[in-house]
Write a protein that holds these residues in place. Sequence first.
Motif, PDB file in Angstrom:
ATOM      1  N   PRO A  24       0.843  -1.206   0.000  1.00 43.52           N
ATOM      2  CA  PRO A  24       0.000   0.000   0.000  1.00 43.52           C
ATOM      3  C   PRO A  24       0.871   1.247   0.000  1.00 43.52           C
ATOM      4  CG  PRO A  24       0.017  -1.010   2.170  1.00 43.52           C
ATOM      5  CD  PRO A  24       0.703  -1.972   1.245  1.00 43.52           C
ATOM      6  N   ASN A  29      -4.754   5.582   3.389  1.00 47.19           N
ATOM      7  CA  ASN A  29      -5.566   4.521   2.783  1.00 47.19           C
ATOM      8  C   ASN A  29      -5.623   3.287   3.685  1.00 47.19           C
ATOM      9  OD1 ASN A  29      -6.361   5.912   0.546  1.00 47.19           O
ATOM     10  ND2 ASN A  29      -4.782   5.096  -0.797  1.00 47.19           N
ATOM     11  N   MET A  32      -8.266   4.059   6.175  1.00 51.62           N
ATOM     12  CA  MET A  32      -9.603   3.941   5.598  1.00 51.62           C
ATOM     13  C   MET A  32      -9.997   2.483   5.413  1.00 51.62           C
ATOM     14  SD  MET A  32      -9.341   7.036   2.815  1.00 51.62           S
ATOM     15  CE  MET A  32     -10.956   6.741   2.104  1.00 51.62           C
ATOM     16  N   CYS A  33      -9.044   1.631   5.078  1.00 53.96           N
ATOM     17  CA  CYS A  33      -9.333   0.199   4.965  1.00 53.96           C
ATOM     18  C   CYS A  33      -9.696  -0.384   6.321  1.00 53.96           C
ATOM     19  CB  CYS A  33      -8.124  -0.536   4.382  1.00 53.96           C
ATOM     20  SG  CYS A  33      -7.853  -0.228   2.618  1.00 53.96           S
ATOM     21  N   ALA A  67      -8.207   8.655   9.674  1.00 48.21           N
ATOM     22  CA  ALA A  67      -8.977   8.010   8.608  1.00 48.21           C
ATOM     23  C   ALA A  67      -9.655   6.732   9.104  1.00 48.21           C
ATOM     24  CB  ALA A  67      -8.073   7.691   7.424  1.00 48.21           C
ATOM     25  N   GLU A 135      -2.333   0.975  -4.792  1.00 47.21           N
ATOM     26  CA  GLU A 135      -3.355   1.876  -5.315  1.00 47.21           C
ATOM     27  C   GLU A 135      -3.161   2.204  -6.795  1.00 47.21           C
ATOM     28  OE1 GLU A 135      -2.680   3.263  -0.982  1.00 47.21           O
ATOM     29  OE2 GLU A 135      -1.703   2.010  -2.493  1.00 47.21           O
ATOM     30  N   ASN A 163     -11.130   2.876  -5.444  1.00 46.21           N
ATOM     31  CA  ASN A 163     -10.275   3.227  -4.324  1.00 46.21           C
ATOM     32  C   ASN A 163     -10.032   1.979  -3.479  1.00 46.21           C
ATOM     33  OD1 ASN A 163     -10.505   3.994  -1.195  1.00 46.21           O
ATOM     34  ND2 ASN A 163      -9.337   5.583  -2.250  1.00 46.21           N
ATOM     35  N   LEU A 164      -8.852   1.871  -2.884  1.00 45.27           N
ATOM     36  CA  LEU A 164      -8.489   0.688  -2.113  1.00 45.27           C
ATOM     37  C   LEU A 164      -9.509   0.394  -1.014  1.00 45.27           C
ATOM     38  CD1 LEU A 164      -6.438  -1.545  -1.549  1.00 45.27           C
ATOM     39  CD2 LEU A 164      -5.124   0.103  -0.177  1.00 45.27           C
ATOM     40  N   ALA A 165      -9.882   1.405  -0.262  1.00 45.33           N
ATOM     41  CA  ALA A 165     -10.845   1.202   0.824  1.00 45.33           C
ATOM     42  C   ALA A 165     -12.225   0.837   0.286  1.00 45.33           C
ATOM     43  CB  ALA A 165     -10.933   2.454   1.696  1.00 45.33           C
ATOM     44  N   GLN A 166     -12.585   1.362  -0.884  1.00 49.68           N
ATOM     45  CA  GLN A 166     -13.877   1.000  -1.482  1.00 49.68           C
ATOM     46  C   GLN A 166     -13.916  -0.491  -1.801  1.00 49.68           C
ATOM     47  OE1 GLN A 166     -13.851   3.694  -4.817  1.00 49.68           O
ATOM     48  NE2 GLN A 166     -15.182   5.170  -3.788  1.00 49.68           N
TER      49      GLN A 166
END
Length: 282
Positions: A24, A29, A32-33, A67, A135, A163-166
């Motif tokens: 990552p 991010n 957020m994950c 985040a 990402e 997006n990675l978290a999405q």
Amino acid sequence: MVGAGTDRTKQLFEGGPAIVLVRPQLAVNIGMCARAMANFGLSDLRLVSPREGWPRTGARRKGAYAAAAGAVHLLENARVFDSVAEAVADLNFVWATTARERGQHKRIEVPEVAMAESAAAVQAGEKHGVLFGPERTGLDNDDIALASAILTFPVNPAYGSLNLAQAVLLCGYEFFKARQGGAVPFDMTERSPPAQREMTLSFFEFLEAKLDAAGFFRPESKRPVMQRNMRNMLHRMNLSQQDVRTLWGAIVRLVEGPREKPQTRKRIKQVKAPQEPPEPGA
């Protein structure tokens, strides 16, 4: 920071497939994950060679924790590995997420199917994991070669970049839905029982009488159709007894105007008259 939907008194779900973030690039991010994982009861966060290192300090650490929005326990318990092979060594089955066909002749599933399969396997005691790539580039072919199957998202083919978290959120949602049966987390408590037909018909007659007095049913030949349309419209609302009372009262006020004296259910205390002083010598 804790979000509005956080309730520390409720059961905390944990477990699920390991979420493996491969190389990552941004600490924020990762945070957020972690938040996405906590939303759906995933608790095994693994990091493979994060570009900014881990654990972070200073501003990058602050950004990641902000985040995460309260899911800091996942960041603090995250395990860091030097290679994908080390990160998945203890897993029985690994999904590799990718938006592109890689020509590796692996089974390909969407999150709904893949996570339902993992939910059943995890409950049976197996250990599953999901690989997510960097990402900017996603997983490379050597990473995908370590996976059992491919997981891809049915997105707009002209814009398939998530997006990675999405991506983590979508997998977490499908896993939790399969695990919990997709039941809604809360339900509305009905405070008033449904209105009986006798009650609604009385209201219709009252309403139609007031509308008739105001000249609404014109021309006269259309009266039956207009009445049926109005009654059908109100029946589709499945009115409760309180709904009927509220509508009835609102129409009364529109027709009769405001009350001269406001009515209240509060009891008005009677003020006692002062007693006269006794006469002298009494």
